[in-house]
Motif scaffolding. Structure first.
Motif, mmCIF file in Angstrom:
data_model
loop_
_atom_site.group_PDB
_atom_site.id
_atom_site.type_symbol
_atom_site.label_atom_id
_atom_site.label_comp_id
_atom_site.label_asym_id
_atom_site.label_seq_id
_atom_site.Cartn_x
_atom_site.Cartn_y
_atom_site.Cartn_z
ATOM 1 N N SER A 170 0.680 -1.312 0.180
ATOM 2 C CA SER A 170 -0.018 -0.028 0.203
ATOM 3 C C SER A 170 0.872 1.309 0.040
ATOM 4 C CB SER A 170 -0.787 -0.128 1.299
ATOM 5 O OG SER A 170 -1.558 1.094 1.169
ATOM 6 N N LYS A 171 0.893 2.089 -1.205
ATOM 7 C CA LYS A 171 1.492 3.078 -1.211
ATOM 8 C C LYS A 171 1.118 4.318 -0.530
ATOM 9 C CE LYS A 171 4.721 6.139 -3.008
ATOM 10 N NZ LYS A 171 6.208 5.891 -3.020
ATOM 11 N N THR A 172 -0.377 4.393 -0.009
ATOM 12 C CA THR A 172 -1.049 5.192 0.612
ATOM 13 C C THR A 172 -0.648 4.886 2.101
ATOM 14 O OG1 THR A 172 -2.918 4.086 0.961
ATOM 15 C CG2 THR A 172 -2.861 5.463 -1.161
ATOM 16 N N ALA A 173 -0.337 3.944 2.586
ATOM 17 C CA ALA A 173 0.075 3.396 3.982
ATOM 18 C C ALA A 173 1.504 3.821 4.065
ATOM 19 C CB ALA A 173 -0.294 2.102 4.294
ATOM 20 N N LEU A 174 2.415 3.216 3.252
ATOM 21 C CA LEU A 174 3.814 3.399 3.568
ATOM 22 C C LEU A 174 4.599 4.611 2.925
ATOM 23 C CD1 LEU A 174 4.735 -0.359 3.251
ATOM 24 C CD2 LEU A 174 4.508 0.809 5.400
ATOM 25 N N GLY A 175 3.982 5.228 1.957
ATOM 26 C CA GLY A 175 4.601 6.226 1.341
ATOM 27 C C GLY A 175 5.945 5.991 0.799
ATOM 28 N N ALA A 176 6.985 6.725 1.252
ATOM 29 C CA ALA A 176 8.201 6.716 0.501
ATOM 30 C C ALA A 176 8.820 5.456 1.379
ATOM 31 C CB ALA A 176 9.095 7.802 0.657
ATOM 32 N N GLU A 177 8.467 4.850 2.661
ATOM 33 C CA GLU A 177 8.983 3.808 3.030
ATOM 34 C C GLU A 177 8.368 2.429 2.312
ATOM 35 O OE1 GLU A 177 11.262 3.782 5.584
ATOM 36 O OE2 GLU A 177 11.014 6.261 5.576
ATOM 37 N N MET A 178 7.750 2.546 1.359
ATOM 38 C CA MET A 178 7.346 1.037 0.901
ATOM 39 C C MET A 178 8.649 0.546 -0.159
ATOM 40 S SD MET A 178 4.034 0.296 -1.589
ATOM 41 C CE MET A 178 4.789 0.841 -3.356
ATOM 42 N N PRO A 179 8.756 -0.559 -0.108
ATOM 43 C CA PRO A 179 9.874 -1.305 -0.680
ATOM 44 C C PRO A 179 9.574 -1.192 -2.056
ATOM 45 C CG PRO A 179 9.047 -2.648 1.122
ATOM 46 C CD PRO A 179 8.394 -1.554 1.033
ATOM 47 N N ILE A 180 10.685 -0.908 -2.918
ATOM 48 C CA ILE A 180 10.720 -0.742 -4.529
ATOM 49 C C ILE A 180 11.681 -1.652 -5.038
ATOM 50 C CG2 ILE A 180 9.713 1.550 -4.360
ATOM 51 C CD1 ILE A 180 12.719 2.674 -5.058
ATOM 52 N N GLY A 181 11.491 -2.026 -6.450
ATOM 53 C CA GLY A 181 12.448 -2.699 -6.918
ATOM 54 C C GLY A 181 12.534 -4.023 -6.690
ATOM 55 N N GLY A 182 13.888 -4.545 -6.448
ATOM 56 C CA GLY A 182 14.389 -5.825 -6.180
ATOM 57 C C GLY A 182 13.872 -6.266 -4.770
ATOM 58 N N ARG A 183 13.956 -5.044 -3.758
ATOM 59 C CA ARG A 183 13.489 -5.421 -2.443
ATOM 60 C C ARG A 183 11.943 -5.705 -2.563
ATOM 61 N NH1 ARG A 183 13.740 -0.587 1.814
ATOM 62 N NH2 ARG A 183 13.743 -1.944 3.845
ATOM 63 N N ARG A 184 11.237 -4.947 -3.046
ATOM 64 C CA ARG A 184 9.880 -5.261 -3.168
ATOM 65 C C ARG A 184 9.518 -6.598 -3.772
ATOM 66 N NH1 ARG A 184 4.998 -1.745 -6.095
ATOM 67 N NH2 ARG A 184 3.195 -2.621 -5.090
ATOM 68 N N ILE A 185 10.073 -6.945 -4.677
ATOM 69 C CA ILE A 185 10.060 -8.528 -5.319
ATOM 70 C C ILE A 185 10.273 -9.577 -4.420
ATOM 71 C CG2 ILE A 185 10.837 -9.880 -6.930
ATOM 72 C CD1 ILE A 185 11.024 -7.662 -9.050
ATOM 73 N N ARG A 186 11.375 -9.262 -3.540
ATOM 74 C CA ARG A 186 11.880 -10.333 -2.520
ATOM 75 C C ARG A 186 10.717 -10.404 -1.490
ATOM 76 N NH1 ARG A 186 17.078 -7.923 -3.454
ATOM 77 N NH2 ARG A 186 16.571 -6.672 -1.591
ATOM 78 N N TRP A 187 10.253 -9.251 -1.073
ATOM 79 C CA TRP A 187 9.124 -9.103 0.107
ATOM 80 C C TRP A 187 7.935 -9.870 -0.422
ATOM 81 C CZ3 TRP A 187 9.035 -8.517 5.079
ATOM 82 C CH2 TRP A 187 9.761 -7.930 5.612
ATOM 83 N N ASN A 188 7.715 -9.532 -1.747
ATOM 84 C CA ASN A 188 6.177 -10.310 -2.235
ATOM 85 C C ASN A 188 6.524 -11.737 -2.446
ATOM 86 O OD1 ASN A 188 4.345 -8.076 -2.230
ATOM 87 N ND2 ASN A 188 5.369 -7.077 -4.161
ATOM 88 N N VAL A 189 7.697 -11.976 -2.870
ATOM 89 C CA VAL A 189 7.657 -13.470 -3.030
ATOM 90 C C VAL A 189 7.586 -14.433 -1.738
ATOM 91 C CG1 VAL A 189 9.467 -15.266 -3.780
ATOM 92 C CG2 VAL A 189 9.171 -13.381 -5.198
ATOM 93 N N LEU A 190 8.353 -13.682 -0.612
ATOM 94 C CA LEU A 190 8.208 -14.246 0.356
ATOM 95 C C LEU A 190 6.705 -14.238 1.159
ATOM 96 C CD1 LEU A 190 11.487 -12.915 2.085
ATOM 97 C CD2 LEU A 190 11.312 -15.420 1.469
ATOM 98 N N MET A 191 6.163 -13.316 0.968
ATOM 99 C CA MET A 191 4.890 -13.264 1.665
ATOM 100 C C MET A 191 3.743 -14.150 0.707
ATOM 101 S SD MET A 191 4.529 -9.086 2.794
ATOM 102 C CE MET A 191 4.737 -8.481 1.081
ATOM 103 N N ILE A 192 3.781 -14.051 -0.433
ATOM 104 C CA ILE A 192 3.006 -14.711 -1.473
ATOM 105 C C ILE A 192 3.128 -16.355 -0.838
ATOM 106 C CG2 ILE A 192 2.473 -15.787 -3.720
ATOM 107 C CD1 ILE A 192 3.130 -12.896 -4.660
ATOM 108 N N PHE A 193 4.535 -16.717 -0.627
ATOM 109 C CA PHE A 193 4.974 -17.976 -0.210
ATOM 110 C C PHE A 193 4.224 -18.244 1.023
ATOM 111 C CE2 PHE A 193 7.761 -20.798 2.483
ATOM 112 C CZ PHE A 193 7.480 -22.165 2.082
ATOM 113 N N ALA A 194 4.166 -17.576 1.952
ATOM 114 C CA ALA A 194 3.758 -17.863 3.530
ATOM 115 C C ALA A 194 2.381 -17.813 3.298
ATOM 116 C CB ALA A 194 4.464 -16.590 4.423
ATOM 117 N N THR A 195 1.664 -16.801 2.952
ATOM 118 C CA THR A 195 0.321 -16.576 2.606
ATOM 119 C C THR A 195 -0.291 -17.628 1.935
ATOM 120 O OG1 THR A 195 0.354 -14.242 2.708
ATOM 121 C CG2 THR A 195 -1.768 -15.283 2.285
#
Length: 554
Positions: A480-505
């Motif tokens: 959520s860009k509206t929640a995290l603003g500039a703190e939201m992970p981007i690029g490869g960092r966001r991809i890593r987070w999402n891959v891990l979270m999709i796996f867990a969820t």
């Protein structure tokens, strides 16, 4: 939210940045706290029962399950930590504003339900540990007297936490000691078993390699036993594998429950941590949650497997008759076979069906029987001696139950204050905290099963089915860009987070849907509840996704 740090903590954080890995770890260990609260709640009756029954049913073959569940949980708890420390906001309100009010309310209601449900087996287990292991002389004492004492101690400790300041620090220190004692108790038992040659290291090693085949197939000891039952073999295969679903999801669900996802952000905010604490928070989870959980549950599975897997002598006597203390559990495992015999027309009643039961059938029923902490402790006596088996094991179990009771009460207090929008109202927090304690106090009237530890299985199954709600909520929040603003992970960092979270969820959602689906088609209330639960989960996921898309349009 501004972060107010004490001078000592500020200095230590600055020192940590100048140290090498070991020096930094030492400083972080000193500053740790919220992660130990997570460890205190996860090392409870649910984890004990989950590990105990994994050992009984699967031997060492499922040693990988609970560590995998913990990995999934820590991925999501790390995401929750990142969101909380990046925004400085309480997550409940943040989810309402930035994701979906439906998911927010489902999350808080599910967490409160889990608190109430989980507290029942904790009181039951604590009472059993006192009466069966620590002080057998109290067996005639009313469980309400013991439960009243447990509730009073828990209420006193929660009250200290409510005062804030040094009360929070002392609360965390007490929980650290309790978690440490729990781990040491079970490690001591396992080391003794190893020294006596009762542990198969080869089986323990291979048991840490993930394998899904035992989700739907009996393990080797049961395969051999079932093959001996002839005409009843197909029935026993169905019964044994049917018993797997609840035990697996219970063991998986107790690693990181939905109420733990509610606790973490509020315990972090209570410590006034902020962005600069993100590294410390991840280390804190690793030290206080992962390490104690993996060690303690691994030791319990190994101990249980070495004493019960494929064995019947603790259930049946030399004449093949059930021992008095195990008769109720044994008969409950034999009942499904008798029901099938009647359904197939081979007997007119359950009573007459007993004439068709062979010693091989009795053996499987005994292998499946629910053992309690008393049986596990007694079975260890030849290896550990009576004092270690009964007293130290009993204190470990009591520590697990009491620490979890305290944490469930604390979390429910947070649920109450958030639900009415008064996060700083200490009176409301204490009243909310007392609710699961009071429910747990009345456990003797609610649960009458022969095995007190077995109560944790249905409780854990219910709570485990609720986890996807929290996981999916924070998956959306992390994007959520509206929640995290500039703190939201981007690029490869966001991809890593999402891959891990999709796996867990994805993994926990599959597990919850799988175990819930087992009840679909079952006549009566169970079937209706199973279908309803699947429908509700689907609706929540859809509403959550639509709400997220609406609130996060670019």
């Amino acid at each position: 939210m501004k972060t107010h740090l004490s001078k000592t903590e500020t200095e230590l954080l600055e020192q940590a940045e100048t140290k090498g890995p070991l020096g930094k770890a030492a400083i972080y260990a000193k500053l740790s706290g919220p992660g130990w609260l997570q460890g205190a709640i996860t090392l409870g009756g649910g984890s004990l029962a989950g590990a105990l029954y994994l050992g009984i049913l699967f031997g060492p073959h499922m040693l990988w399950l609970q560590p995998l569940a913990m990995i999934c949980g820590v991925i999501m708890l790390s995401a929750i930590t990142f969101v909380t420390l990046s925004t400085g906001e309480r997550p409940f309100g943040l989810v309402i504003r930035r994701v979906s009010p439906f998911l927010a309310w489902a999350w808080i209601i599910a967490a409160a339900i889990a608190n109430l449900v989980f507290c029942l087996p904790q009181f039951s287990l604590a009472t059993a540990a006192i009466q069966q292991n620590i002080a057998p002389g109290t067996a005639s004492v009313s469980p309400y007297v013991i439960g009243g004492g447990i509730l009073a101690v828990a209420a006193l400790i929660v009250s200290a936490y409510n005062k804030g300041g040094t009360g929070v620090l002392w609360f965390e220190r007490i929980l650290k000691v309790m978690v440490g004692l729990i781990v040491l108790s079970f490690v001591g038992v396992t080391i003794t078993l190893i020294a006596k040659g009762a542990v198969d290291f080869g089986a323990v090693f291979t048991g840490h390699i993930p394998s899904l085949k035992y989700f739907t197939n009996p393990t080797p000891a049961f395969v051999d036993a079932i093959a001996q039952t002839g005409e009843n073999s197909s029935a026993w295969t169905e019964i044994v594998t049917g018993d797997h679903a609840g035990k697996i999801i219970a063991a998986f669900g107790t690693a990181v429950g939905i109420n733990m996802t509610f606790l973490l952000p509020y315990s972090i905010l209570k410590r006034n941590w902020g962005k600069r604490h993100r590294g410390l928070a991840i280390f804190d989870l690793s030290l206080g949650l992962i390490v104690p959980f993996v060690i303690a549950t691994g030791c319990l599975v190994i101990s249980s497997a070495s004493q019960f897997y494929g064995k019947t002598t603790d259930v049946l006597d030399d004449n093949g008759l059930p021992r008095p203390e195990m008769q109720a559990s044994y008969e409950s495992k034999l009942a499904p076979l008798l029901t099938k015999i009647v359904a197939e027309g081979r007997a007119e009643s359950m009573e007459s069906a007993k004439a068709l039961v062979t010693p091989d059938d009795q053996r499987i029923a005994a292998m499946l029987a629910d053992r309690d902490v008393a049986q596990l402790a007694s079975s260890l006596e030849p290896f550990t001696g009576k004092f270690l088996a009964q007293k130290i094991f009993g204190f470990g179990v009591l520590g697990m139950a009491l620490s979890t009771i305290i944490m469930l009460m604390l979390i429910n207090g947070f649920c109450a204050t958030e639900a009415i929008g008064q996060p700083d109202n200490k009176t409301v927090h204490f009243i909310g905290a007392m609710l699961p304690g009071i429910i747990g106090f009345f456990n003797p009237a609610i649960w009458t099963g022969a095995s007190k530890a077995a109560l944790a299985i249905p409780a854990s199954t219910i709570a485990g089915a609720l986890i996807p709600i929290a996981y999916y909520t924070f998956f959306l929040l992390m994007n959520s860009k509206t929640a995290l603003g500039a703190e939201m992970p981007i690029g490869g960092r966001r991809i890593r987070w999402n891959v891990l979270m999709i796996f867990a969820t994805g993994l926990v959602s599959y597990g919850a849907i799988w175990v819930t689906y087992q009840g679909v088609g079952t006549p009566g209330l169970k079937g209706i509840m199973s279908v309803s639960a699947l429908v509700v989960l689907a609706i929540l996921f859809i509403l959550g996704t639509l709400g997220f898309m609406k609130k996060n349009r670019v």
